[in-house]
Design a protein around this motif. Sequence first.
Motif, PDB file in Angstrom:
ATOM      1  N   ILE A  98      -6.153 -10.313  -3.268  1.00 38.09           N
ATOM      2  CA  ILE A  98      -7.207  -9.307  -3.634  1.00 38.09           C
ATOM      3  C   ILE A  98      -6.891  -8.246  -2.775  1.00 38.09           C
ATOM      4  N   ILE A  99      -6.488  -6.875  -3.344  1.00 38.24           N
ATOM      5  CA  ILE A  99      -6.168  -5.650  -2.434  1.00 38.24           C
ATOM      6  C   ILE A  99      -7.376  -4.736  -2.304  1.00 38.24           C
ATOM      7  N   GLN A 136       3.174  -5.337  -1.087  1.00 39.44           N
ATOM      8  CA  GLN A 136       4.393  -6.254  -0.918  1.00 39.44           C
ATOM      9  C   GLN A 136       5.407  -5.592  -0.172  1.00 39.44           C
ATOM     10  N   LEU A 137       5.722  -4.261  -0.672  1.00 37.62           N
ATOM     11  CA  LEU A 137       6.519  -3.343   0.021  1.00 37.62           C
ATOM     12  C   LEU A 137       6.412  -3.034   1.292  1.00 37.62           C
ATOM     13  N   SER A 138       5.184  -3.058   1.695  1.00 37.97           N
ATOM     14  CA  SER A 138       4.629  -2.536   3.056  1.00 37.97           C
ATOM     15  C   SER A 138       4.409  -3.675   4.030  1.00 37.97           C
ATOM     16  N   GLU A 196      10.994   5.165  -5.881  1.00 36.00           N
ATOM     17  CA  GLU A 196      10.556   6.326  -6.880  1.00 36.00           C
ATOM     18  C   GLU A 196       9.765   5.647  -8.054  1.00 36.00           C
ATOM     19  N   GLY A 197       8.782   6.214  -8.608  1.00 38.08           N
ATOM     20  CA  GLY A 197       8.073   5.872  -9.451  1.00 38.08           C
ATOM     21  C   GLY A 197       6.470   5.367  -9.090  1.00 38.08           C
ATOM     22  N   VAL A 198       5.715   5.087 -10.225  1.00 39.65           N
ATOM     23  CA  VAL A 198       4.288   4.664  -9.865  1.00 39.65           C
ATOM     24  C   VAL A 198       4.315   3.116  -9.644  1.00 39.65           C
ATOM     25  N   TYR A 199       3.800   2.855  -8.547  1.00 36.32           N
ATOM     26  CA  TYR A 199       3.745   1.420  -8.190  1.00 36.32           C
ATOM     27  C   TYR A 199       2.199   0.909  -8.229  1.00 36.32           C
ATOM     28  N   PRO A 200       1.823  -0.402  -8.849  1.00 37.89           N
ATOM     29  CA  PRO A 200       0.603  -0.799  -8.467  1.00 37.89           C
ATOM     30  C   PRO A 200       0.345  -1.135  -6.912  1.00 37.89           C
TER      31      PRO A 200
END
Length: 134
Positions: free
Chosen positions: A41-42, A127-129, A117-121
């Motif tokens: 949960i975020i 996850q990327l950060s 690039e682009g819209v990320y959920p």
Amino acid sequence: MKNSLRYLLFGLGVGLAIAVVPRLPVLQSPDMVMAQGTSQIISPQGLANHLKKINAKMYGAYWCPACMKQKELFGSAFKSINYIECDARGTNGQPELCKQANIRAYPTWEINGKRYEGVYPLEGLAQLSGYQGR
């Protein structure tokens, strides 16, 4: 007229590029986001604070529909995001920063020295950060 056509063609190109970027499916509520198939949960505000802490940046333009979608995913927490407006006509426009950063699509995220690039959920940005919190 030439500039209007240029912006329209650029916007269409960005829209097509965004449409083909793979996305992680999410279920959303106003306060929390839960990734489908996981128990993670975020909190939009928690993620926004984390992104600010690690000096992540989102480059975009006020007229960009994909940027508006990305902002909507954060809701009121977006005010905590380090957002760089690339159009000089936008609020606090900083096109020179975008040019120096060689931004070619909106939105573009810069996270831990890498570009996305682009819209990320929100789950994808977590996850990327490396965001682990709630």
